[in-house]
Design a protein around this motif. Sequence first.
Motif, PDB file in Angstrom:
ATOM      1  N   ALA A 144      55.759  22.679  76.621  1.00 44.98           N
ATOM      2  CA  ALA A 144      54.498  23.277  77.061  1.00 44.98           C
ATOM      3  C   ALA A 144      54.703  24.702  77.563  1.00 44.98           C
ATOM      4  O   ALA A 144      55.549  24.947  78.429  1.00 44.98           O
ATOM      5  N   ASN A 145      53.937  25.638  77.023  1.00 43.20           N
ATOM      6  CA  ASN A 145      53.873  27.006  77.523  1.00 43.20           C
ATOM      7  C   ASN A 145      52.455  27.210  78.045  1.00 43.20           C
ATOM      8  O   ASN A 145      51.490  27.150  77.279  1.00 43.20           O
ATOM      9  N   LEU A 146      52.321  27.428  79.354  1.00 39.74           N
ATOM     10  CA  LEU A 146      51.009  27.426  79.993  1.00 39.74           C
ATOM     11  C   LEU A 146      50.619  28.815  80.474  1.00 39.74           C
ATOM     12  O   LEU A 146      51.465  29.571  80.973  1.00 39.74           O
ATOM     13  N   PRO A 147      49.337  29.151  80.358  1.00 37.46           N
ATOM     14  CA  PRO A 147      48.855  30.434  80.882  1.00 37.46           C
ATOM     15  C   PRO A 147      49.125  30.540  82.381  1.00 37.46           C
ATOM     16  O   PRO A 147      49.068  29.548  83.110  1.00 37.46           O
ATOM     17  N   PHE A 148      49.467  31.759  82.809  1.00 34.84           N
ATOM     18  CA  PHE A 148      49.744  32.119  84.197  1.00 34.84           C
ATOM     19  C   PHE A 148      51.109  31.617  84.682  1.00 34.84           C
ATOM     20  O   PHE A 148      51.741  32.253  85.521  1.00 34.84           O
ATOM     21  N   ARG A 149      51.569  30.482  84.141  1.00 35.15           N
ATOM     22  CA  ARG A 149      52.931  30.061  84.489  1.00 35.15           C
ATOM     23  C   ARG A 149      53.952  30.727  83.577  1.00 35.15           C
ATOM     24  O   ARG A 149      55.014  31.152  84.026  1.00 35.15           O
ATOM     25  N   ASP A 150      53.637  30.806  82.273  1.00 35.97           N
ATOM     26  CA  ASP A 150      54.576  31.346  81.295  1.00 35.97           C
ATOM     27  C   ASP A 150      54.113  32.659  80.662  1.00 35.97           C
ATOM     28  O   ASP A 150      54.892  33.341  80.014  1.00 35.97           O
ATOM     29  N   TYR A 151      52.853  32.996  80.824  1.00 33.84           N
ATOM     30  CA  TYR A 151      52.329  34.269  80.326  1.00 33.84           C
ATOM     31  C   TYR A 151      50.969  34.505  80.963  1.00 33.84           C
ATOM     32  O   TYR A 151      50.378  33.595  81.555  1.00 33.84           O
ATOM     33  N   ARG A 152      50.474  35.735  80.848  1.00 38.37           N
ATOM     34  CA  ARG A 152      49.185  36.089  81.422  1.00 38.37           C
ATOM     35  C   ARG A 152      48.270  36.700  80.381  1.00 38.37           C
ATOM     36  O   ARG A 152      48.720  37.163  79.349  1.00 38.37           O
ATOM     37  N   PHE A 153      46.986  36.700  80.702  1.00 38.56           N
ATOM     38  CA  PHE A 153      46.006  37.371  79.862  1.00 38.56           C
ATOM     39  C   PHE A 153      45.810  38.797  80.366  1.00 38.56           C
ATOM     40  O   PHE A 153      45.712  39.013  81.580  1.00 38.56           O
ATOM     41  N   GLU A 154      45.758  39.744  79.458  1.00 36.64           N
ATOM     42  CA  GLU A 154      45.466  41.132  79.785  1.00 36.64           C
ATOM     43  C   GLU A 154      44.326  41.603  78.902  1.00 36.64           C
ATOM     44  O   GLU A 154      44.084  41.029  77.833  1.00 36.64           O
ATOM     45  N   TYR A 155      43.628  42.652  79.322  1.00 36.17           N
ATOM     46  CA  TYR A 155      42.499  43.095  78.503  1.00 36.17           C
ATOM     47  C   TYR A 155      42.951  43.609  77.146  1.00 36.17           C
ATOM     48  O   TYR A 155      42.184  43.609  76.182  1.00 36.17           O
ATOM     49  N   GLU A 156      44.233  44.000  77.018  1.00 32.80           N
ATOM     50  CA  GLU A 156      44.747  44.417  75.713  1.00 32.80           C
ATOM     51  C   GLU A 156      44.752  43.274  74.699  1.00 32.80           C
ATOM     52  O   GLU A 156      44.742  43.515  73.490  1.00 32.80           O
ATOM     53  N   ASP A 157      44.769  42.035  75.182  1.00 32.86           N
ATOM     54  CA  ASP A 157      44.794  40.881  74.271  1.00 32.86           C
ATOM     55  C   ASP A 157      43.489  40.727  73.487  1.00 32.86           C
ATOM     56  O   ASP A 157      43.468  40.087  72.432  1.00 32.86           O
ATOM     57  N   THR A 158      42.412  41.288  74.001  1.00 32.70           N
ATOM     58  CA  THR A 158      41.140  41.139  73.305  1.00 32.70           C
ATOM     59  C   THR A 158      41.110  41.917  71.994  1.00 32.70           C
ATOM     60  O   THR A 158      40.371  41.549  71.072  1.00 32.70           O
ATOM     61  N   ILE A 159      41.908  42.968  71.897  1.00 32.47           N
ATOM     62  CA  ILE A 159      41.867  43.817  70.703  1.00 32.47           C
ATOM     63  C   ILE A 159      42.444  43.094  69.480  1.00 32.47           C
ATOM     64  O   ILE A 159      41.777  42.984  68.452  1.00 32.47           O
TER      65      ILE A 159
END
Length: 507
Positions: free
Chosen positions: A59-74
Motif C-alpha cells: 500500500a502506498n497512501l496519500p500524505f503518508r507516502d506522497y502528497r498532492f500539489e497543485y502541479e499535479d492537476t496539469i
Amino acid sequence: MSNPQRAALEANPPLDLSDDDHELQGSYAELHEPSASFKNRDAYLKHELQIMQPKRWRANLPFRDYRFEYEDTIPAMAATIGKVVMVGAIAATFAGPLGLGEAFVLENVRYELLIVSFFIVLFSGFLLPTANLAGTHGPLIPLIPIVVAAGGHPMAFGLLIGAFGLLLAISKGGSLLANLTSKGVCGGLLLYLGFIGTTSQVKSLFTWAEGIGMSYIAFVVILLTIVLYAVLENFNKRWLAVPLSCLLGGGVAFALGAPFAFKTAPGLPHMSPMYWWGENTGWMLGLPTVESFIVVLPFAILAVAMWSPDFLGHQVFQKISYPKRTEKVLMDIDDTMVSASFRQVAGSVLGGANFASSWGTYIVPAAIAKRPIPAGALLTALFCVVAGLWGYPMDLAIWEPVMCVALIVGVFIPLLEAGMEMTREGKTTQSAAIVVFASALVNPAFGWSITLLLDNLGLIGSKERSASLSKMSRWIIPLVMFVVLTGVMAVVGMLPGIPALLPNFRH
C-alpha cells in the motif's frame, strides 16, 4: 514568517539536496518539509522527488507516502484530454468498418473512462507507484483498419496483447531492451515522434479550420500558442503550458467565430459485458472463436513489440527532467507493462475499445512539472470519472483548438526538446539520424529495432560503447528483435512496396 519559525529554520535548515553525497535517512513523512522551508518552489518539488520511497505491491497512501500539489492537476488534465481523444480515435476506427455509429463511439469512450479510473487507482496510485498509467496505444491506430479487414475480433486482439505484455514484463524483457538502447537511438526516436506528432496536429487543426471556412483561425491559434510557450519557457513555467494553451486555443477560436456547443449530456454507459459482446448489441460481434485469435496473433505480437520504444521514450523524458538521486521514483518499464497488461485484459473482457500502452499525455507533463506518478494519477482517475459521467467535458476535450494545442505543447514539443537534449554530445547524432531515416521508411518500431542493431554492433555511434557490450547484448538480442519485428511486419503487409506474405492480411 514569525521570528520563532525563522529561528527554527536557521537552527535546522532544510537538507541541501544539491550535495550528491548526502544520504537521506528516514521515511517520507519524516523527511517531508513544508514548501515555505525552501528558497523556491522548484527546490521543494525536487526535494519531494528525492525523499519518496515507493513500495512495490504494497500500500502506498496519500500524505503518508506522497502528497498532492497543485502541479499535479496539469498532467491530470492533459491526460484526461488525451484519453478522450485517443480512445475516441480507436473506437471510431473500429466502428466505421463494422457499421457502428457515433453513439457507439461516445458510449464506449465513457465506458473506458470509468474502466481506466479503477486501474489507475489500483496500480499507479496504490500498488505500483512507479508504473506509469496504462493509456492508449497511439501508434497502433494505423493498424486497426488492417485488423478489421482481416476479420480481427477486438476482444481476441486485446486479450493477446495483455497476455504477451505480461510475458514480456515477467521476463524483464522491457527493461532489458531499454538498457540496450543508447542515447543516440533513444534521442532520435524522441525527435521523430515529436516532429511527426507536432506536424500532424498542426495539419489536423488547419484541416478543421478549412472545414468551417475559417483557415485563419488555425494560424492565429498556433502563432499565439508559440508565443505563449516561449514566454512560459522564459519564466520557467512550462508546466503551465497545457491548461493555458487549452484556454488560449479554445478562447481565441470561439472569439473568432468558430462554432462550438456542448451536446454530450450527463449519463452512464452500459456497464454489462454481455451487452458489449452480444450478437445484436454493443460490438454486435459476439464472443471470439479460436480463429479470431489466430487472425490477430501477428498484430498482437507487433503491438507489444512496439511497447519498448514507447515506454523507453517516456522513462528517458523523466530522467532528463528529474534532479539527481531520484532513481526510486522513475517510471519502471516492467511494472508499467504489468499494469498495462492487466488493464488490457480486464478492459477487453468488459467490452472496452482501448488498447493499452504507457500514457504519454500524462507522464510527459508530469515530468516537466517535476512530479512523481501517484498523486497526479489519482487526480487523473477523478477527472476521467467526472468527464465520463458529466459528459460535457468530453465535448471540450475533443474540440480541435483545445485538443491539438494540448497535444502539441503537452507531449510533442517536449519530446522534441528531450530528443535534442539527448543528441547534444558524442557520436549520438549518427544513430539519431538513422532512427529518423528508418522510422520514416516504415514506422518507429522498425526504426528503433534496426538502429538498435546497427548501433550495438558499432557500425554507427560509439565504438567504445559497442566494444564494452557482451555478445548477447551486442548482436544476438538486437538481431532477434529486428528479425521478429520485421517478420511480423512482412506478414501483415506493413513493409512499403511489399505485399503481405499471408493473403488474409492483404487489404
